[in-house]
Design a protein around this motif. Structure first.
Motif, mmCIF file in Angstrom:
data_model
loop_
_atom_site.group_PDB
_atom_site.id
_atom_site.type_symbol
_atom_site.label_atom_id
_atom_site.label_comp_id
_atom_site.label_asym_id
_atom_site.label_seq_id
_atom_site.Cartn_x
_atom_site.Cartn_y
_atom_site.Cartn_z
ATOM 1 N N MET A 176 41.536 99.122 40.679
ATOM 2 C CA MET A 176 42.723 99.796 40.158
ATOM 3 C C MET A 176 43.458 100.559 41.266
ATOM 4 O O MET A 176 44.685 100.622 41.285
ATOM 5 C CB MET A 176 42.343 100.737 39.024
ATOM 6 N N ILE A 177 42.702 101.124 42.214
ATOM 7 C CA ILE A 177 43.336 101.786 43.354
ATOM 8 C C ILE A 177 44.196 100.778 44.118
ATOM 9 O O ILE A 177 45.303 101.068 44.555
ATOM 10 C CB ILE A 177 42.267 102.394 44.308
ATOM 11 N N ALA A 178 43.675 99.561 44.262
ATOM 12 C CA ALA A 178 44.403 98.537 45.022
ATOM 13 C C ALA A 178 45.622 98.024 44.272
ATOM 14 O O ALA A 178 46.679 97.818 44.870
ATOM 15 C CB ALA A 178 43.459 97.371 45.328
ATOM 16 N N GLU B 74 49.618 87.850 31.649
ATOM 17 C CA GLU B 74 48.659 88.933 31.895
ATOM 18 C C GLU B 74 48.445 88.971 33.413
ATOM 19 O O GLU B 74 47.781 88.087 33.960
ATOM 20 C CB GLU B 74 47.330 88.670 31.164
ATOM 21 N N PRO B 75 49.016 89.955 34.099
ATOM 22 C CA PRO B 75 49.072 89.882 35.561
ATOM 23 C C PRO B 75 47.717 90.036 36.249
ATOM 24 O O PRO B 75 47.004 91.004 36.032
ATOM 25 C CB PRO B 75 50.010 91.031 35.943
ATOM 26 N N LEU B 76 47.395 89.045 37.073
ATOM 27 C CA LEU B 76 46.207 89.085 37.925
ATOM 28 C C LEU B 76 46.662 88.854 39.349
ATOM 29 O O LEU B 76 47.644 88.145 39.597
ATOM 30 C CB LEU B 76 45.220 87.975 37.564
ATOM 31 N N TRP B 77 45.958 89.439 40.303
ATOM 32 C CA TRP B 77 46.249 89.231 41.711
ATOM 33 C C TRP B 77 44.940 88.914 42.409
ATOM 34 O O TRP B 77 43.950 89.609 42.207
ATOM 35 C CB TRP B 77 46.884 90.488 42.312
ATOM 36 N N GLN B 78 44.979 87.859 43.209
ATOM 37 C CA GLN B 78 43.720 87.423 43.811
ATOM 38 C C GLN B 78 43.378 88.240 45.055
ATOM 39 O O GLN B 78 44.199 88.397 45.960
ATOM 40 C CB GLN B 78 43.789 85.939 44.168
ATOM 41 N N LEU B 79 42.165 88.760 45.079
ATOM 42 C CA LEU B 79 41.611 89.426 46.263
ATOM 43 C C LEU B 79 40.611 88.462 46.905
ATOM 44 O O LEU B 79 40.092 87.573 46.249
ATOM 45 C CB LEU B 79 40.916 90.734 45.868
ATOM 46 N N PRO B 80 40.310 88.649 48.181
ATOM 47 C CA PRO B 80 39.461 87.656 48.859
ATOM 48 C C PRO B 80 37.983 87.752 48.478
ATOM 49 O O PRO B 80 37.482 88.836 48.173
ATOM 50 C CB PRO B 80 39.651 87.999 50.341
ATOM 51 N N PHE B 81 37.344 86.603 48.503
ATOM 52 C CA PHE B 81 35.883 86.560 48.434
ATOM 53 C C PHE B 81 35.411 86.776 49.878
ATOM 54 O O PHE B 81 35.322 85.846 50.672
ATOM 55 C CB PHE B 81 35.424 85.212 47.880
#
Ligand code: MN
Ligand code: MN
Length: 497
Positions: free
Chosen positions: A368-370, A398-405
């Motif tokens: 959530m901070i990001a 429904e907004p999603l944003w991909q963060l890296p694995f």
């Protein structure tokens, strides 16, 4: 115990285009703003997205701003239609007519140009009903969608939107139930009822069975509570064949209350922690809708349920627990319990060899901070599956944003205790959404595509005692499952190689 029942509200299509239905009590009119649209400027209404303005007339009218036509996307249309539903509900509070209230609404017809009719009708139907459900009304409301061809496409989209709204409402009500109302045992009982009424295969592993089977991580999270953990498993089997591997398995975090355990939270951080079961509530709600939606692929849902308290028997910081997978976990901080209990549920789900696994959890504050309060974090080990999840999220708004694995941070989840595999706390205070995902990935064999959705921000609205659940993720996961009917994850992987 709060009522957790389906809404009495409904939607349908009027056969006469652009007219009011019988006995219409209110007309809802959508208006775009911007240079290319016939904007109505009605001080203070100018058509800005989600702006609503009630006007006089008979029947009275509600103008709903849709923003710039070029900006109309599923998320904005959903937000505008939810605002309309809330406004309708607010206007009907305290009025008792003794019969169904009809509201004619042209939002789906107006937005069909931007989204396509099928999608616009489904989103608007679900969203208006979600907005209506924000209030307990004395009479049921029927939304009559106007200005649309009354054909099979429209009818199917209205029906799907209505089912989705019910599932979202179920996820909200379950998540909003307090920790003493939905203990792990009561949650499992409720899941059994829901499984029964929606035709799902059901199994609940109680604490004795969990002990016998070796669910050491899940048991460790619930060890400080008098309420024993449970693992609920539900399956949607369209061919009634229990031996077929699922096209996808969904795993939802179900911490019925998170006090932090012996690593106790502060009183203010503990407020609202009955919502830490939101992931499990979303998975159960999605599963409950699959039969009615006519989904054709088998799906399994897993709900690890535990209460994280610091009572007698609680897991201590520094304890080493052996998970179901055999991997050992050093519990450095008992407030990092979500990944610990999810570890066993993911390992258990993997044993049934599904074609893919997606988990959903209110896991890290740092997601959530990001990304702020509206956007969920998506982290995938498998690119094709992550892309499929992203597409589903974009399709429903429904907004999603991909963060890296980010395997580069793997050191942060390795325990330095001799012979111990993992630790539950990364030891640093940055990048925690990423290290949480790395931890979870340890429990899904690499041959199973896996993606993780971290949703603390968009799951909740309000703060302190007024916190309430949104049901975020229900529509995205339903769309994801529907998309697997057309293309399996295996096919997508081959295409992307
Ligand atoms: Mn915690
Ligand atoms: Mn938690």
């Amino acid at each position: 115990m709060p009522q957790i029942d389906a809404s009495p509200n409904s939607a349908s299509v009027t056969s006469t285009p652009r007219t009011d239905g019988p006995g219409t009590a209110l007309r809802v009119l959508g208006r775009f703003c911007g240079p290319t649209s016939p904007v109505v400027v009605w001080n203070p209404f100018d058509g800005t997205a989600a702006q609503v303005c009630a006007t006089g007339g008979e029947p009275p009218r509600l103008l709903v701003g849709l923003g710039e036509p070029a900006d109309a996307d599923p998320e904005i249309v959903h937000r505008c239609a939810t605002a309309a539903g809330r406004e309708i509900a607010a206007g009907l509070i305290g009025t008792a007519r003794g019969h169904t209230v009809n509201v004619s609404c042209d939002l789906a017809a107006v937005t069909a140009g931007a989204l396509g009719r099928r999608r616009a009708v489904r989103i608007v139907t679900a969203a208006v009903l979600e907005g209506l459900d924000s209030q307990e009304l004395s009479d049921p409301v029927t939304i009559l969608l106007t200005g649309l061809p009354d054909d099979a496409t429209t009818q199917a989209a209205v029906r799907a939107g209505t089912i989705e709204a019910r599932a979202v409402q179920l996820a909200q009500k379950l998540t909003n139930a307090r920790a003493n109302q939905l203990t792990p045992t009561r949650f499992a009982d409720r899941a059994a009822e829901i499984a029964q009424s929606s035709g799902l295969w059901f199994r609940c592993l109680d604490d004795d069975e969990l002990r016998e089977l070796g669910f050491g991580a899940l048991l460790a999270v619930g060890a400080g509570s008098q309420e024993p953990p449970r693992l609920v498993e539900v399956a949607y089997l369209p061919d009634k064949d229990d031996s077929v591997p699922a096209a996808i398995a969904l795993v939802g975090k179900g911490v019925t209350f998170d006090s932090g355990g012996l690593s106790l939270k502060t009183p203010s951080a503990m407020t609202g922690m009955f919502t830490d079961k939101a992931g499990a509530c979303v998975v159960l709600a999605v599963m409950s809708a699959l039969g009615e939606l006519g989904v054709r692929v088998p799906v399994r849902g897993y709900l690890p349920l535990a209460e994280n308290l610091p009572g007698c028997g609680a897991t201590r910081p520094g304890d080493i627990v052996t998970s179901l997978s055999g991997k050992t976990i050093e519990v450095v901080d008992t407030d990092f319990e979500g990944r610990v209990m999810m570890a066993d549920a993911l390992a258990w789900a993997s044993r049934a060899n599904p074609a893919a696994i997606v988990d959903i959890a209110t896991l890290t504050y740092q997601a959530m901070i990001a990304l702020g309060p509206d956007i969920g974090a998506l982290i995938g080990r498998d690119e094709a599956l992550a892309a499929q999840v992203q597409r589903a999220a974009d399709t429903v708004g429904e907004p999603l944003w991909q963060l890296p694995f980010a395997e580069r941070y793997r050191d942060q989840i390795r325990s330095s205790a001799p012979g111990v595999d993992l630790r539950n706390h990364p030891g640093t205070d940055v990048g925690r959404a990423l290290t949480a995902a790395l931890f979870l990935a340890e429990f899904v064999p690499t041959h199973i595509p896996w993606a993780h959705v971290d949703v603390l921000g968009p799951t909740l609205r309000g703060s302190g005692p007024d916190i309430r659940a949104t049901g975020f993720g229900v529509r995205m996961l339903i769309r994801l499952i529907e998309s697997l009917q057309d293309e399996s994850v295996e096919q997508l992987r081959e295409l992307s190689q």
